[in-house]
Design a protein around this motif. Structure first.
Motif, PDB file in Angstrom:
ATOM      1  N   TYR A 114       0.842  -1.208   0.000  1.00  0.00           N
ATOM      2  CA  TYR A 114       0.000   0.000   0.000  1.00  0.00           C
ATOM      3  C   TYR A 114       0.870   1.248   0.000  1.00  0.00           C
ATOM      4  N   MET A 115       1.972   1.181   0.770  1.00  0.00           N
ATOM      5  CA  MET A 115       2.891   2.327   0.828  1.00  0.00           C
ATOM      6  C   MET A 115       3.397   2.649  -0.576  1.00  0.00           C
ATOM      7  N   LYS A 116       3.796   1.609  -1.315  1.00  0.00           N
ATOM      8  CA  LYS A 116       4.360   1.827  -2.643  1.00  0.00           C
ATOM      9  C   LYS A 116       3.290   2.276  -3.657  1.00  0.00           C
ATOM     10  N   SER A 117       2.169   1.515  -3.675  1.00  0.00           N
ATOM     11  CA  SER A 117       1.165   1.779  -4.721  1.00  0.00           C
ATOM     12  C   SER A 117       0.300   2.987  -4.424  1.00  0.00           C
ATOM     13  N   ASP A 118      -0.109   3.136  -3.176  1.00  0.00           N
ATOM     14  CA  ASP A 118      -1.089   4.184  -2.868  1.00  0.00           C
ATOM     15  C   ASP A 118      -0.458   5.468  -2.356  1.00  0.00           C
ATOM     16  N   ILE A 119       0.800   5.419  -1.938  1.00  0.00           N
ATOM     17  CA  ILE A 119       1.419   6.670  -1.472  1.00  0.00           C
ATOM     18  C   ILE A 119       2.557   7.078  -2.410  1.00  0.00           C
ATOM     19  N   ASN A 121       3.881   5.907  -5.363  1.00  0.00           N
ATOM     20  CA  ASN A 121       3.597   6.045  -6.796  1.00  0.00           C
ATOM     21  C   ASN A 121       2.560   7.123  -7.083  1.00  0.00           C
ATOM     22  N   GLN A 122       1.575   7.263  -6.180  1.00  0.00           N
ATOM     23  CA  GLN A 122       0.551   8.291  -6.389  1.00  0.00           C
ATOM     24  C   GLN A 122       1.151   9.690  -6.235  1.00  0.00           C
ATOM     25  N   VAL A 123       2.008   9.859  -5.227  1.00  0.00           N
ATOM     26  CA  VAL A 123       2.634  11.165  -5.024  1.00  0.00           C
ATOM     27  C   VAL A 123       3.557  11.476  -6.204  1.00  0.00           C
ATOM     28  N   THR A 124       4.327  10.459  -6.624  1.00  0.00           N
ATOM     29  CA  THR A 124       5.233  10.662  -7.766  1.00  0.00           C
ATOM     30  C   THR A 124       4.437  11.061  -9.017  1.00  0.00           C
TER      31      THR A 124
ATOM     32  N   TYR B 181      -5.171   5.568 -10.638  1.00  0.00           N
ATOM     33  CA  TYR B 181      -4.068   4.668 -10.986  1.00  0.00           C
ATOM     34  C   TYR B 181      -3.666   4.794 -12.464  1.00  0.00           C
ATOM     35  N   VAL B 182      -4.540   5.435 -13.250  1.00  0.00           N
ATOM     36  CA  VAL B 182      -4.163   5.700 -14.649  1.00  0.00           C
ATOM     37  C   VAL B 182      -3.406   7.032 -14.614  1.00  0.00           C
ATOM     38  N   ASN B 183      -2.118   6.957 -14.427  1.00  0.00           N
ATOM     39  CA  ASN B 183      -1.345   8.185 -14.207  1.00  0.00           C
ATOM     40  C   ASN B 183      -0.007   8.132 -14.936  1.00  0.00           C
ATOM     41  N   GLU B 184       0.824   9.110 -14.660  1.00  0.00           N
ATOM     42  CA  GLU B 184       2.134   9.194 -15.302  1.00  0.00           C
ATOM     43  C   GLU B 184       2.994   7.960 -15.021  1.00  0.00           C
ATOM     44  N   GLN B 185       2.757   7.318 -13.878  1.00  0.00           N
ATOM     45  CA  GLN B 185       3.521   6.137 -13.497  1.00  0.00           C
ATOM     46  C   GLN B 185       3.024   4.880 -14.220  1.00  0.00           C
TER      47      GLN B 185
END
Lengths: 212, 245
Positions: A114-119, A121-124, B181-185
């Protein structure tokens, strides 16, 4: 026999569909009956599914086939039995141990993901150069994404009273939240209508053969 | 972009369209009959698209009834593609319990998680799976999902841990939760959200399928809802004005 069972299934399905829809008029015995059959069937289905898909292939078959080679499986089996102790008030405390292990394991497995996917990667994904997009609409979209994220997060910042200079982003945050709630509601309506269409298609097509 | 097709649908289409022939892909059937009106058309459209491009499809399910959903979808599409052979062009590996943990295990070894396919054929004897040992060997993954476990777990493990491109479809209700989740990443390569997206996908592959047909009823229902909202507002306005007088 197969044809009969298919027809019987369609009629049964139509009966339960209409019974559930009858709640639109008012609560009635047919609705209650259908609801209870649904709950009972679901519980029975999951019980059978758990026994045949999980317990037999993952535990019983392996222990019967090669007991000494699968001794490690006795640990989850024991934890499962300990979980069942919950039904008896005197032994209820025993069930706390498997529950604690389960929650701890789930938290451990999920936390990093969750840390990686929801925080991270989302912040990035929000840390972008908004003007690097190819089209004007994409630039506007990027700007809205950044402003919306910042203002939406700011709305939930309660450590300082939201007045003066702090009021504007908070107000803007509410607007972004309202638009997203509106979009969510729109999608919900669409989903419900789709389900209704599916049921009507079944009643008018498969059951009554009024449409193809 | 094609007229009337959303960017999310287009991205999902492009991912499949730009995958080479002969590549092995995975479609996970993570739903049951309660949401098949919305999701089954997506499954049929994606299977047809992959078949058209000669991609080989592995079907799995994180929901027990996903197996039957997969069978139904394949049987329907196979009517138009009778030359496709089970084991060579597609395979149904069946249901596995465990959600995220199962996907994690698939990332390490597919044969360990699925020793046989749904029909009992050993993994090693399935021709299309020769050389496919783990998730990384797949060209793309699509999770057709109506809850947990489903699309989110595939994004978290298959995409974010193993780097496999993931796309998917979900019910309209869940769509707003997946759009971030459909984003730049590229956590998600596009998304099919609800019946509308399914009909868009059908139009992209040139198919008049169940979603396209149902969209007429959907549009009429939406117009009716708009009409009722307008009537309600006019009525409320009139009542307020009368009270003010």
């Amino acid at each position: 026999m197969t044809a009969f069972m298919t027809t019987f299934g369609i009629w049964l399905s139509a009966f339960f569909t209409i019974s559930i829809f009858s709640f639109l008029y008012k609560d009635n015995p047919l609705y209650k009956f259908s609801e209870q059959v649904f709950v009972g069937l679901s519980a029975a289905y999951w019980l059978v599914n758990i026994i045949y898909s999980i317990m037999i292939p993952n535990l019983f078959s392996k222990l019967i086939g090669d007991f000494s080679g699968n001794l490690i499986l006795l640990i989850p089996a024991a934890l499962g039995v300990m979980m069942l102790m919950r039904v008896h008030p005197a032994t209820q405390w025993i069930s706390r141990y498997p529950i604690a292990i389960m929650i701890g394991t789930t938290a451990g497995i999920s936390m990093l993901r969750y840390m990686k996917s929801d925080i991270l990667n989302q912040v990035t994904a929000t840390m972008i150069n908004p003007f690097a997009a190819e089209s004007t609409s994409a630039v506007i979209g990027n700007l809205l994404l950044i402003i919306g994220t910042l203002c939406g997060v700011f709305f939930f910042y309660f450590s300082k009273k939201q007045e003066g200079i702090y009021k504007a982003p908070s107000k803007l945050g509410i607007w972004f939240l309202m638009v997203s709630f509106g979009a969510t509601f729109g999608y919900t309506v669409m989903a419900r209508i789709s389900l209704l269409i599916g049921r009507l298609e079944f009643l008018l097509g498969d059951w009554l053969h009024l449409i193809k | 972009m094609e007229d009337g097709v959303s960017g999310y649908t287009m991205m999902a289409y492009d991912l499949i369209e730009n995958t080479a022939a002969g590549e092995v892909v995975l479609i996970s059937f993570d739903y049951d009959p309660s949401t098949m009106t919305e999701i089954q058309p997506m499954a049929e459209a994606q299977i047809e698209h992959a078949f058209k491009l000669n991609q080989k499809i592995v079907a799995t399910a994180l929901w027990p009834m996903g197996v039957q959903m997969a069978e139904q979808a394949f049987n329907k599409v196979l009517l138009d593609y009778p030359d496709k052979v089970d084991g060579t062009d597609y395979v149904n590996l069946g249901y596995k319990v465990g959600g995220m943990v199962t996907i994690q295990a698939m990332g390490r070894s597919l044969p360990d998680v699925y020793p046989t396919d749904q029909g009992g054929t050993p993994y090693a004897e399935i021709p299309m799976l020769q050389g496919i040992r783990r998730l990384k060997d797949l060209a793309w993954i699509s999770s057709l999902s109506s809850g947990t476990p489903g699309l989110k777990e595939w994004v978290m493990v298959a995409r974010d841990s193993y780097g496999v491109p993931v796309t998917g479809g979900c019910t309209a209700i869940s769509a707003p939760g997946f759009f971030p989740y459909v984003n730049e990443q590229r956590q998600l390569h596009g998304l099919l959200g609800g019946l509308k997206a399914a009909s868009e996908y059908e139009s992209l592959i040139g198919r008049i399928g169940p979603a396209t047909i149902k969209m007429d009823a959907q549009s009429v229902a939406h117009m009716l809802i708009l009409l009722f909202i307008a009537i309600g507002n006019i009525k409320a306005h009139l009542i307020r004005r009368r009270k003010a007088q």
